[in-house]
Scaffold this active site. Sequence first.
Site, PDB file in Angstrom:
ATOM      1  N   TRP A 101     -14.636  26.838  13.835  1.00 53.11           N
ATOM      2  CA  TRP A 101     -15.863  26.223  14.000  1.00 53.11           C
ATOM      3  C   TRP A 101     -16.958  27.443  13.098  1.00 53.11           C
ATOM      4  O   TRP A 101     -17.829  26.789  12.606  1.00 53.11           O
ATOM      5  CB  TRP A 101     -16.101  26.218  15.467  1.00 53.11           C
ATOM      6  CG  TRP A 101     -15.247  24.857  15.978  1.00 53.11           C
ATOM      7  CD1 TRP A 101     -14.615  25.160  17.082  1.00 53.11           C
ATOM      8  CD2 TRP A 101     -15.189  23.810  15.659  1.00 53.11           C
ATOM      9  NE1 TRP A 101     -13.806  24.005  17.490  1.00 53.11           N
ATOM     10  CE2 TRP A 101     -14.365  23.088  16.581  1.00 53.11           C
ATOM     11  CE3 TRP A 101     -15.889  22.861  14.976  1.00 53.11           C
ATOM     12  CZ2 TRP A 101     -13.828  21.734  16.415  1.00 53.11           C
ATOM     13  CZ3 TRP A 101     -15.413  21.514  14.544  1.00 53.11           C
ATOM     14  CH2 TRP A 101     -14.375  20.981  15.394  1.00 53.11           C
ATOM     15  N   ASP A 168     -23.266  29.573  19.025  1.00 52.17           N
ATOM     16  CA  ASP A 168     -22.636  28.385  19.111  1.00 52.17           C
ATOM     17  C   ASP A 168     -21.876  28.467  20.484  1.00 52.17           C
ATOM     18  O   ASP A 168     -20.892  29.158  20.281  1.00 52.17           O
ATOM     19  CB  ASP A 168     -21.591  27.977  18.028  1.00 52.17           C
ATOM     20  CG  ASP A 168     -20.688  26.907  18.265  1.00 52.17           C
ATOM     21  OD1 ASP A 168     -21.017  26.183  19.330  1.00 52.17           O
ATOM     22  OD2 ASP A 168     -19.967  26.607  17.366  1.00 52.17           O
ATOM     23  N   LYS A 192     -17.946  19.360  25.859  1.00 51.88           N
ATOM     24  CA  LYS A 192     -17.074  20.256  26.261  1.00 51.88           C
ATOM     25  C   LYS A 192     -17.318  20.702  27.809  1.00 51.88           C
ATOM     26  O   LYS A 192     -16.355  21.162  28.405  1.00 51.88           O
ATOM     27  CB  LYS A 192     -16.807  21.337  25.359  1.00 51.88           C
ATOM     28  CG  LYS A 192     -16.390  21.154  24.046  1.00 51.88           C
ATOM     29  CD  LYS A 192     -15.484  21.641  23.469  1.00 51.88           C
ATOM     30  CE  LYS A 192     -15.029  21.002  22.087  1.00 51.88           C
ATOM     31  NZ  LYS A 192     -16.191  21.166  20.942  1.00 51.88           N
TER      32      LYS A 192
HETATM   33  C1  LIG Z   1     -15.957  21.342  19.477  1.00 50.64           C
HETATM   34  C2  LIG Z   1     -16.752  22.399  18.814  1.00 50.64           C
HETATM   35  C3  LIG Z   1     -17.518  22.121  17.810  1.00 50.64           C
HETATM   36  C4  LIG Z   1     -17.642  20.906  17.251  1.00 50.64           C
HETATM   37  O1  LIG Z   1     -18.508  20.109  17.935  1.00 50.64           O
HETATM   38  P1  LIG Z   1     -19.107  18.511  17.560  1.00 50.64           P
HETATM   39  O2  LIG Z   1     -20.021  18.274  18.576  1.00 50.64           O
HETATM   40  O3  LIG Z   1     -17.849  17.819  17.521  1.00 50.64           O
HETATM   41  O4  LIG Z   1     -19.570  18.746  16.032  1.00 50.64           O
HETATM   42  C5  LIG Z   1     -18.409  23.225  17.314  1.00 50.64           C
HETATM   43  N1  LIG Z   1     -18.121  24.541  17.931  1.00 50.64           N
HETATM   44  C6  LIG Z   1     -17.245  24.628  19.022  1.00 50.64           C
HETATM   45  C7  LIG Z   1     -17.067  26.320  19.512  1.00 50.64           C
HETATM   46  C8  LIG Z   1     -16.570  23.839  19.297  1.00 50.64           C
HETATM   47  O5  LIG Z   1     -15.546  23.966  20.550  1.00 50.64           O
END
Ligand SMILES: *Cc1c(COP(=O)(O)O)cnc(C)c1O
Length: 354
Positions: A101, A168, A192
């Site tokens: 990511w 993030d 998540k």
């Molecule tokens: C799942 C995830 C993403 C991607 O998320 P999307 O909403 O599918 O674009 C980005 N960063 C982290 C840390 C993730 O776990």
Amino acid sequence: MKKHNFSAGPCILPQEVLKQASDAILNFNNDNLSLIEISHRSKPFVAVMDKAVELVKELLNVPKGYSVLFLQGGASMEFLMVPFNLMKINGKAAYTNTGVWAKNAIAEAKKLGDVIIVGDSSDTNYNYIPKGYEIPSDVDYFHCTSNNTIYGTQMKEFPNSTTLMVCDMSSDIFSRRIDVSRFDIIYAGAQKNMGPAGTTLVIVKDEVLGKTGRNIPTMLDYNTHISKDSMFNTPPVFPIYVSMLTLQWLKNLGGVEVIEKMNQEKADLLYAEIDRNPLFEGTAAKEDRSNMNVCFLLNDSSKEDAFNTLWNAAGISGIKGHRSVGGYRASMYNAMPIESVQVLIDMMKKLEQN
Ligand SMILES: *Cc1c(COP(=O)(O)O)cnc(C)c1O
């Protein structure tokens, strides 16, 4: 019986939230209309949006001067929106490289400016969190990933930064206390720890925006969405509604401080078994172990079929490791009860006894 859902994302949500959400699909607010067939500008939906924003502010103690947005495009869209909104023309930014990511975020930033990698754990397939790096003070911003979902590593501390700090937090937001005032932008895909895929939470400090001199495409400009309370265009009403319900559930439980303790207990329990049981081995450096995603290997591959049979029969779902790490990954987001973790541990013990 409902399965023990260890999926990494989309992932487990509280059962009562799923029930309320399915009710709202048929009959929202006892108004004999579905949540997804009314105007997003109707009073009942505006109330949902307002409540969702209010709950985020309350649960995370968001200080004054920050906006809370519910956008679309996933965390992956933020990989692009962040540089668009913070990277100056001919600018540069500092990133940690802690996994897939982070790499995707870096790739987008490179399209708009220079990227300096300040901490990099790619040398050992991202099984630790880089530490002790310096963040140059002349970059436009610093970006990090708080929890690396695929590798099961988690930042336990955040570095001191003299520049803007962006994080993030897709896979650990609302799982532990954070000091929002230390960050300038926090973002997280809903799927998540919050709700269904389809909306992305963004918490942004208003005063950092509008300083790049860039002509930002309308939909990528945080100010567009701030000025319209996340309703510049039709928002993803269902994911926002379910996120609101999950946040309400979390508040009723006692909030982030309470869930942080529960998450710590679940993680301690499972890591203790991984360290005790000679058949298993954790893949992440101990001090960086994630409380959300627990990655581990079975030492003896001849026992793989037996283990898979055991956990399948116990109603466990979603513990296959990511293809880039292999082995197993048990994701234990907020809604996972400790009883489900115990079921997994029982199967690990059973494998050892057989
Ligand atoms: C799942 C995830 C993403 C991607 O998320 P999307 O909403 O599918 O674009 C980005 N960063 C982290 C840390 C993730 O776990």
